[in-house]
Design an enzyme around this catalytic site. Structure first.
Site, PDB file in Angstrom:
ATOM      1  N   HIS A  10       0.830  -1.209   0.000  1.00 50.91           N
ATOM      2  CA  HIS A  10       0.000   0.000   0.000  1.00 50.91           C
ATOM      3  C   HIS A  10       0.865   1.261   0.000  1.00 50.91           C
ATOM      4  O   HIS A  10       1.764   1.395   0.828  1.00 50.91           O
ATOM      5  CB  HIS A  10      -0.884  -0.036   1.256  1.00 50.91           C
ATOM      6  CG  HIS A  10      -1.903   1.047   1.321  1.00 50.91           C
ATOM      7  ND1 HIS A  10      -2.177   1.739   2.466  1.00 50.91           N
ATOM      8  CD2 HIS A  10      -2.756   1.531   0.377  1.00 50.91           C
ATOM      9  CE1 HIS A  10      -3.148   2.605   2.248  1.00 50.91           C
ATOM     10  NE2 HIS A  10      -3.512   2.507   0.989  1.00 50.91           N
ATOM     11  N   HIS A  52      -1.149  11.636  -1.872  1.00 50.64           N
ATOM     12  CA  HIS A  52      -2.425  11.215  -1.280  1.00 50.64           C
ATOM     13  C   HIS A  52      -3.305  12.398  -0.911  1.00 50.64           C
ATOM     14  O   HIS A  52      -4.506  12.404  -1.190  1.00 50.64           O
ATOM     15  CB  HIS A  52      -2.167  10.350  -0.048  1.00 50.64           C
ATOM     16  CG  HIS A  52      -3.403   9.792   0.575  1.00 50.64           C
ATOM     17  ND1 HIS A  52      -4.175  10.501   1.473  1.00 50.64           N
ATOM     18  CD2 HIS A  52      -4.024   8.595   0.420  1.00 50.64           C
ATOM     19  CE1 HIS A  52      -5.202   9.760   1.847  1.00 50.64           C
ATOM     20  NE2 HIS A  52      -5.139   8.596   1.221  1.00 50.64           N
TER      21      HIS A  52
END
Ligand code: G3P
Ligand code: MG
Length: 243
Positions: A10, A52
């Site tokens: 991830h 992000h």
């Protein structure tokens, strides 16, 4: 059938390295991972970069945000110091740099299209367009995913050959319609809300099923027994790449 890897690092290297950097992907490689998930958004001048959060302050210092900053400036930003001094100097990579790194090292990519709110169409279109240019024929294509249905629809228009997965925190009642409209190959969802029954329905409908973010081998074994095909993890130290 799920043609992709089962276990995916991830944001590059999970919790072991600064997210969405090439150093994180190297950390994933060092742990035996050849599959990665990362987040892509557009700079002010429409260049896809790995990030992000739309706003600075967490992984890069300062004020402002990605959609109001030129790529040349973003790519100079230190995305490693927040994590640890040993990663000081790890830069924000462009999407193109990340793809090249993955190609060089044989890493498969789950590209999460992460639009800054208001830039859904543009982000879907540009990421798909750039991806098409970066991927040679015959190479294993990445898998796009996004919480933005709109971004995925635009990606589909721009590069229909690149597979798509609908990414959703809690699976809505109309999941079949959404997957059909997107012509998606898979549904990506939060492992916290998944049930054995829902997993079974999604698999019975012929879709791939992927969970984020699974951080113990016990939970991974449980959801895989429900039929989950793949998952991403922050604990690349606890879960083996060939789990
Ligand atoms: O793509 C799975 C996962 O990364 C989605 O959530 O917030 O970590 O990008 P987030
Ligand atoms: Mg993500």
């Amino acid at each position: 059938m799920w043609p992709y890897p089962k276990v995916i690092a991830h944001r590059g290297g999970g919790s072991l390295a600064p997210e969405n950097t090439l150093a994180a992907m190297q950390c994933g490689l060092d742990h035996g991972y050849h599959a990665v998930e990362f987040d892509v958004m557009l700079s002010q001048d429409g260049i896809p970069v790995l990030m992000h959060d739309p706003l600075f302050g967490r992984t890069v210092a300062g004020e402002g945000g990605v959609a109001t900053t030129l790529a040349a400036e973003l790519l100079q930003m230190d995305a490693g110091s927040w994590f640890s001094p040993s990663y000081a100097g790890a830069r924000v990579p462009s999407y193109a740099q990340a793809v090249r790194f993955c190609q060089q090292h044989g890493i498969w990519m789950n590209v999460e299209i992460k639009p800054v709110p208001g830039y859904e169409e543009e982000t879907g279109r540009v990421v798909a367009h750039v991806s098409r240019e970066l991927h040679a024929q015959g190479e294993m294509l990445p898998l796009f995913s996004s919480f933005s249905f709109t971004a995925l629809m635009r990606a589909k228009e721009e590069a229909p050959e690149i597979p798509r997965a609908y990414l959703i925190d809690q699976i809505p009642a109309n999941w079949r319609d959404a997957l059909q409209q997107l012509d998606a190959v898979a549904l990506h969802t939060n492992q916290r809300h998944l049930t054995a029954s829902l997993a079974q329905q999604i698999k019975a409908a012929g879709y791939g099923l992927f969970c984020y973010t699974v951080n113990t081998p016990e939970r991974a074994a449980e959801i895989c027994a429900w039929g989950v095909d793949a998952f991403c993890t922050d604990r690349i130290d606890l879960i083996s790449a060939n789990f």
